[in-house]
Design a protein around this motif. Structure first.
Motif, PDB file in Angstrom:
ATOM      1  N   LEU A 123       0.698  -0.900  -8.566  1.00 19.58           N
ATOM      2  CA  LEU A 123       0.001  -0.927  -7.279  1.00 19.58           C
ATOM      3  C   LEU A 123      -0.943   0.255  -7.089  1.00 19.58           C
ATOM      4  O   LEU A 123      -1.838   0.180  -6.236  1.00 19.58           O
ATOM      5  N   GLN A 124      -0.717   1.343  -7.865  1.00 12.03           N
ATOM      6  CA  GLN A 124      -1.468   2.581  -7.643  1.00 12.03           C
ATOM      7  C   GLN A 124      -1.319   3.038  -6.189  1.00 12.03           C
ATOM      8  O   GLN A 124      -2.281   3.490  -5.553  1.00 12.03           O
ATOM      9  N   ASN A 166      -0.144  13.948  -6.075  1.00 17.05           N
ATOM     10  CA  ASN A 166      -0.649  13.660  -4.730  1.00 17.05           C
ATOM     11  C   ASN A 166      -0.243  12.274  -4.229  1.00 17.05           C
ATOM     12  O   ASN A 166      -0.615  11.883  -3.130  1.00 17.05           O
ATOM     13  N   GLN A 167       0.519  11.534  -5.055  1.00 15.16           N
ATOM     14  CA  GLN A 167       0.985  10.204  -4.668  1.00 15.16           C
ATOM     15  C   GLN A 167       2.487  10.179  -4.360  1.00 15.16           C
ATOM     16  O   GLN A 167       3.054   9.102  -4.209  1.00 15.16           O
ATOM     17  N   ALA A 170      10.713   2.022  -9.027  1.00 16.65           N
ATOM     18  CA  ALA A 170       9.656   2.591  -8.184  1.00 16.65           C
ATOM     19  C   ALA A 170       8.467   3.064  -9.013  1.00 16.65           C
ATOM     20  O   ALA A 170       7.314   2.827  -8.637  1.00 16.65           O
ATOM     21  N   ILE A 171       8.713   3.716 -10.145  1.00 17.19           N
ATOM     22  CA  ILE A 171       7.594   4.222 -10.952  1.00 17.19           C
ATOM     23  C   ILE A 171       6.821   3.071 -11.587  1.00 17.19           C
ATOM     24  O   ILE A 171       5.595   3.120 -11.708  1.00 17.19           O
ATOM     25  N   ARG A 172       7.515   1.999 -11.953  1.00 19.02           N
ATOM     26  CA  ARG A 172       6.818   0.820 -12.491  1.00 19.02           C
ATOM     27  C   ARG A 172       5.963   0.170 -11.407  1.00 19.02           C
ATOM     28  O   ARG A 172       4.832  -0.272 -11.669  1.00 19.02           O
ATOM     29  N   ASP A 179       0.807  -1.217   0.000  1.00 19.15           N
ATOM     30  CA  ASP A 179       0.000   0.000   0.000  1.00 19.15           C
ATOM     31  C   ASP A 179       0.844   1.271   0.000  1.00 19.15           C
ATOM     32  O   ASP A 179       0.297   2.370  -0.030  1.00 19.15           O
ATOM     33  N   VAL A 180       2.176   1.129   0.031  1.00 14.98           N
ATOM     34  CA  VAL A 180       3.055   2.276  -0.074  1.00 14.98           C
ATOM     35  C   VAL A 180       4.424   1.794  -0.553  1.00 14.98           C
ATOM     36  O   VAL A 180       4.841   0.677  -0.242  1.00 14.98           O
TER      37      VAL A 180
END
Length: 251
Positions: free
Chosen positions: A117-118, A151-152, A110-112, A77-78
């Motif tokens: 996971l969004q 915002n992420q 990380a971006i992948r 989740d993060v």
């Protein structure tokens, strides 16, 4: 001629030229019957040569990457993205400062993961020394350029080392209520990072980036020529081993 050019360039540039100079100094000292100085020069030269060839660098790195693997199914989740260095004050398309080669590999992973996971990304990376700029804002800009939602992306720009990465991320995780963190860092840095996060009370899912060793690679003669790249890799690996030793002695 091509092979001769490769050999000459390896021996005329550091670290090859430095090793040859040490061997020459050792030979000179031996002829003057200064055995202690001669043996010292030979030992330092041989050590420098050994650390500067690919087989040594790969062996040291493989010990750090052994046992690591990519998760078959990524869940979390993060995403915790650890800093790995930036080039400060250099021009870039959208600002000033660019990630180091090591950090670029972590950003890509990380971006992948974020797209799969969004999930939000916590960038952890401050200024190691006074007078330097923190890493996290530069990395944030690159992530936004690559499409991460604004915002992420959460910036943590106070950490100076891996232990502070873990401690400061733990505070953010606890404050925002995350339960399943995914840790992104270079594969060779993952074991020390997991140890630091364990000490901070977090057990993240490891997502190693940019493996440097693998199976099936055969050796060729040029692997035994000294290069600055191999020496740099050996030094990075030795730094990780020292860090792991320090963590275990202080536990």
């Amino acid at each position: 001629m091509f092979w001769l050019k490769k050999i000459i360039s390896a021996l005329m540039l550091p670290p090859g030229i430095l090793a040859l100079l040490l061997f020459a100094l050792g030979t000179f000292s031996w002829r003057r019957r200064n055995r202690v100085s001669a043996l010292g020069a030979f030992a330092i030269g041989a050590s420098l040569w050994a650390l500067s060839v690919n087989p040594t660098a790969q062996m040291l790195m493989s010990g750090l990457e052994k046992g690591l693997s990519l998760p078959s199914r990524l869940q979390g989740d993060v995403i915790l993205l650890l800093g790995g260095g930036i080039h400060q004050g250099v021009e870039d398309l959208t600002g000033t400062g660019t990630p180091s080669d090591d950090m670029a590999g972590r950003i890509i992973t990380a971006i992948r993961a974020q797209r799969e996971l969004q999930a939000p990304i916590i960038i952890s990376g401050g200024a190691v020394f006074p007078g330097r700029s923190p890493e996290a804002p530069v990395v944030r800009r690159i992530l936004l350029d690559l499409g991460a939602p604004e915002n992420q992306v959460i910036v943590e720009s106070k950490s100076r080392d891996t232990m502070e990465n873990a401690e400061n991320c733990q505070k953010i995780i606890e404050k925002l209520g995350f339960r399943r963190p995914v840790l992104v860092t270079s594969a060779y840095h993952m074991k020390r990072s997991l140890e630091a996060f364990r000490k901070a009370g977090i057990r993240p899912v490891p997502l190693p980036a940019q493996f440097r060793t693998g199976s099936g690679s055969s050796r060729i003669w040029s692997d035994y020529l000294p290069t600055a790249g191999a020496l740099h890799t050996s030094c990075m690996a030795l730094r990780e081993y020292l860090g792991l030793l320090f963590y275990r002695l202080s536990s």
